[in-house]
Write an enzyme that holds these catalytic residues in place. Structure first.
Site, PDB file in Angstrom:
ATOM      1  N   ASP A  15       0.862  -1.168   0.000  1.00 54.45           N
ATOM      2  CA  ASP A  15       0.000   0.000   0.000  1.00 54.45           C
ATOM      3  C   ASP A  15       0.908   1.231   0.000  1.00 54.45           C
ATOM      4  O   ASP A  15       2.088   1.141   0.354  1.00 54.45           O
ATOM      5  CB  ASP A  15      -0.888  -0.033   1.250  1.00 54.45           C
ATOM      6  N   ASP A  17      -0.214   5.021   0.928  1.00 52.23           N
ATOM      7  CA  ASP A  17      -0.448   6.043   1.942  1.00 52.23           C
ATOM      8  C   ASP A  17      -0.329   5.484   3.358  1.00 52.23           C
ATOM      9  O   ASP A  17      -1.007   4.522   3.727  1.00 52.23           O
ATOM     10  CB  ASP A  17      -1.829   6.655   1.755  1.00 52.23           C
TER      11      ASP A  17
END
Length: 251
Positions: A15, A17
């Protein structure tokens, strides 16, 4: 790391963020759009508040929906060529200094072991691919924005790559590459990525929100916490490197 069967590809999904970078990559894009005169000061002040909240509390469904809608609006009519240039500039000026060194080092360790490293993120593909390329990663799966006649239309092409949709995209890539999910890896901070983390045999939670932290404890998943001191040092290193190259990006 898990020893894989000879010839079987191993994929590591990251991922973006609050996992690979500190905060929200879309906020950096907002800053770039404002500098280019494509959005207003009011827009960036609103985004700044949401970004600060996100760094502390993680994702919020209502804010994600709002950001998605506003993001679609502000890129309408921007040419693909101009967005590519803007995305490169945004990474150099803003995103590079927020990359967590620990997570980036993990990605490099996977690459050194011959693994493929893919970003899987709600971040627009045009920005996610710049991040992946800049870090020397294999590639990126992101939200795809529709184009027509070389410009963005303001509509999504397919699903906003969030939650279960991330797992769907990752599952498709696993199938295409012939990888065994049992020997693959995934890293995320958000409870929304439990489907993605559950897809692989080696899930790792990074700076988890409360929901993911609780799930990780019950599932026995390992957890990592990034230190802001390491990020400060990474920022200093980015500034030194930029100064050596002849220009210092704005942090």
């Amino acid at each position: 790391m898990t020893v894989e069967q000879a010839g079987t590809p191993v994929l590591a999904f990251f991922d973006v963020d609050n996992t690979l970078i500190h905060g929200a990559s879309a906020f950096h894009l907002v800053r770039g759009l404002r500098a280019a005169g494509l959005i207003t000061t009011r827009d960036i002040l609103s985004a700044g508040w949401k970004h600060a909240r996100f760094k502390v509390r993680g994702e919020n469904d209502r804010h994600l929906a709002s950001a998605q809608t506003r993001g679609l609006e502000v890129i309408t009519g921007i040419t693909v060529a101009d967005m590519a240039k803007l995305s490169d500039d945004v990474y150099v000026r803003h995103t590079a200094a927020t990359v967590w060194p620990e997570t980036a080092a993990l990605a490099q360790e996977h690459l050194a072991k011959g693994h493929q490293v893919w970003l899987v993120t709600a971040t627009p593909t045009f920005l996610a691919e710049v991040i992946a390329r800049s870090l020397g990663l294999t590639g990126a799966l992101g939200s795809v924005f529709e184009t027509s006649d070389g410009a963005y239309t303001g509509r999504l092409e397919g699903a906003f790559l969030h939650g279960e949709h991330k797992a769907v995209a990752a599952r498709r890539l696993l199938s295409e590459t012939g990888a065994d999910p049992a020997v693959c890896w995934a890293y995320s901070d958000s409870r929304h990525d439990i489907p993605l983390l559950s897809l692989v045999g080696n899930p790792v939670v990074v700076n988890p929100d409360q929901g993911l932290a609780a799930h990780a404890r019950s599932a026995g998943w390992p957890s990592m916490r990034m230190q802001r001191s390491s990020l400060r040092e990474a920022r200093r290193r980015v500034r030194r490197d930029a100064a050596t190259a002849g220009g210092t990006p704005t942090a």
